[in-house]
Write a protein that holds these residues in place. Sequence first.
Motif, PDB file in Angstrom:
ATOM      1  N   UNK A 161       3.959   7.297  -2.550  1.00  0.00           N
ATOM      2  CA  UNK A 161       5.446   6.832  -2.125  1.00  0.00           C
ATOM      3  C   UNK A 161       5.153   8.304  -1.170  1.00  0.00           C
ATOM      4  N   UNK A 162       5.617   8.592   0.178  1.00  0.00           N
ATOM      5  CA  UNK A 162       5.611   9.960  -0.220  1.00  0.00           C
ATOM      6  C   UNK A 162       6.842  10.493  -0.402  1.00  0.00           C
ATOM      7  N   UNK A 163       8.406  10.106  -0.605  1.00  0.00           N
ATOM      8  CA  UNK A 163       9.103  11.042  -1.599  1.00  0.00           C
ATOM      9  C   UNK A 163       8.687  11.566  -2.698  1.00  0.00           C
ATOM     10  N   UNK A 164       6.998  10.009  -3.250  1.00  0.00           N
ATOM     11  CA  UNK A 164       6.886  10.836  -4.812  1.00  0.00           C
ATOM     12  C   UNK A 164       6.076  11.746  -4.506  1.00  0.00           C
ATOM     13  N   UNK A 165       5.224  12.153  -3.410  1.00  0.00           N
ATOM     14  CA  UNK A 165       4.405  13.677  -3.013  1.00  0.00           C
ATOM     15  C   UNK A 165       5.147  14.633  -3.493  1.00  0.00           C
ATOM     16  N   UNK A 166       5.469  14.313  -2.106  1.00  0.00           N
ATOM     17  CA  UNK A 166       6.974  15.936  -2.105  1.00  0.00           C
ATOM     18  C   UNK A 166       7.403  15.850  -3.110  1.00  0.00           C
ATOM     19  N   UNK A 167       8.064  15.256  -4.218  1.00  0.00           N
ATOM     20  CA  UNK A 167       8.270  15.446  -5.653  1.00  0.00           C
ATOM     21  C   UNK A 167       6.806  16.489  -6.511  1.00  0.00           C
ATOM     22  N   UNK A 168       6.165  15.393  -6.509  1.00  0.00           N
ATOM     23  CA  UNK A 168       5.620  16.034  -7.338  1.00  0.00           C
ATOM     24  C   UNK A 168       4.663  17.778  -6.477  1.00  0.00           C
ATOM     25  N   UNK A 169       4.504  17.527  -5.640  1.00  0.00           N
ATOM     26  CA  UNK A 169       3.881  18.779  -5.331  1.00  0.00           C
ATOM     27  C   UNK A 169       4.770  20.003  -5.049  1.00  0.00           C
ATOM     28  N   UNK A 170       6.081  19.574  -4.515  1.00  0.00           N
ATOM     29  CA  UNK A 170       7.065  21.088  -4.312  1.00  0.00           C
ATOM     30  C   UNK A 170       7.967  21.111  -5.640  1.00  0.00           C
ATOM     31  N   UNK A 171       8.714  19.761  -6.200  1.00  0.00           N
ATOM     32  CA  UNK A 171       9.359  19.489  -7.400  1.00  0.00           C
ATOM     33  C   UNK A 171       9.028  20.924  -9.279  1.00  0.00           C
ATOM     34  N   UNK A 172       7.801  19.237  -8.971  1.00  0.00           N
ATOM     35  CA  UNK A 172       6.819  20.335 -10.412  1.00  0.00           C
ATOM     36  C   UNK A 172       5.838  21.152 -10.233  1.00  0.00           C
ATOM     37  N   UNK A 173       5.047  20.492  -8.850  1.00  0.00           N
ATOM     38  CA  UNK A 173       4.446  21.898  -8.665  1.00  0.00           C
ATOM     39  C   UNK A 173       3.077  21.039  -9.188  1.00  0.00           C
ATOM     40  N   UNK A 174       2.861  19.875 -10.057  1.00  0.00           N
ATOM     41  CA  UNK A 174       1.592  19.459 -10.076  1.00  0.00           C
ATOM     42  C   UNK A 174       0.578  19.396  -9.723  1.00  0.00           C
ATOM     43  N   UNK A 175      -0.212  19.148 -10.210  1.00  0.00           N
ATOM     44  CA  UNK A 175      -1.941  19.643  -9.333  1.00  0.00           C
ATOM     45  C   UNK A 175      -2.039  18.330  -9.144  1.00  0.00           C
ATOM     46  N   UNK A 176      -3.079  17.638  -8.302  1.00  0.00           N
ATOM     47  CA  UNK A 176      -3.334  16.544  -8.108  1.00  0.00           C
ATOM     48  C   UNK A 176      -5.057  16.366  -9.135  1.00  0.00           C
ATOM     49  N   UNK A 177      -5.637  15.202  -9.541  1.00  0.00           N
ATOM     50  CA  UNK A 177      -6.454  15.036  -9.742  1.00  0.00           C
ATOM     51  C   UNK A 177      -5.895  14.832 -11.680  1.00  0.00           C
ATOM     52  N   UNK A 178      -6.894  15.668 -12.395  1.00  0.00           N
ATOM     53  CA  UNK A 178      -6.845  16.103 -14.047  1.00  0.00           C
ATOM     54  C   UNK A 178      -7.442  14.453 -14.563  1.00  0.00           C
ATOM     55  N   UNK A 179      -8.233  14.759 -15.668  1.00  0.00           N
ATOM     56  CA  UNK A 179      -8.692  13.795 -16.335  1.00  0.00           C
ATOM     57  C   UNK A 179      -7.587  13.419 -18.278  1.00  0.00           C
ATOM     58  N   UNK A 180      -7.888  12.140 -18.327  1.00  0.00           N
ATOM     59  CA  UNK A 180      -7.581  11.846 -19.411  1.00  0.00           C
ATOM     60  C   UNK A 180      -8.224  12.272 -20.560  1.00  0.00           C
ATOM     61  N   UNK A 181      -7.258  13.108 -21.970  1.00  0.00           N
ATOM     62  CA  UNK A 181      -8.042  13.713 -23.267  1.00  0.00           C
ATOM     63  C   UNK A 181      -7.453  12.159 -23.880  1.00  0.00           C
TER      64      UNK A 181
END
Length: 202
Positions: A161-181
């Motif tokens: 959702x939009x608020x979730x996108x804002x949180x992860x991109x701006x507050x924790x600055x997590x990179x989208x994508x990624x793979x699980x080890x």
Amino acid sequence: MTTHKILVAYTTNAGTTTQAAQAVSEGLSSNGVQVEVRRLEEVTDLSPYTAVVIGAPMIMGWHRAATKFIKQHRDALSRVPVAYFFMARSLTQTGETQVEGVPLIIDPKLSQPPQQADRLSYRERYATVGNYLRPVLKATPQVKPVSAGFFGGRLDLHRLKLWQKLFVLFIIQAQPGGSINLQFIREWAANLCTTLLAGKVT
Ligand SMILES: Cc1cc2nc3c(=O)[nH]c(=O)nc-3n(C[C@H](O)[C@H](O)[C@H](O)COP(=O)(O)O)c2cc1C
């Protein structure tokens, strides 16, 4: 003789933790022990299990369902060996090997060194293992996990959702994508098995 049965109970927001829980089950089963994987929401009775592994993603703190589950079952969980695992996209490398006596296993691909080791930014402080794990330990001091694993998850922005996108991109600055080890997770579980089978140390 005790017949061991380990429960892997997890919750997920977007599916990554489901895969991780499966890898935990594979790692434990490689020791020949009986394992059941269940969504937290489906579990009502812990009496059939001799040990429990609880996994959930970081969703602005550890997923609320996980903390709620531990609170609800704190008496049963205080009597058997328990381990936690956290799926995350952002973790600051601090060199810690334990938090409040709980040994940590950290996926090396997940943690990033801070810009300045002696002066963490707000985001870097937020994303430390201590900041992730301490509130959980504080909420249920009766339950002391024998291990806490921190594993890199995946972030699919289009599922948020939009608020979730804002949180992860701006507050924790997590990179989208990624793979699980998954191999790292399997190994954690395989090594953890002996401790889980050893029973509760009081
Ligand atoms: C709203 C939201 C908040 C998140 N908060 C954090 C966080 O505080 N720290 C972190 O490392 N990852 C955070 N993440 C990333 C997730 O933990 C990561 O994508 C995880 O793999 C999701 O697991 P799932 O697919 O099982 O839901 C957040 C993701 C979302 C959607």
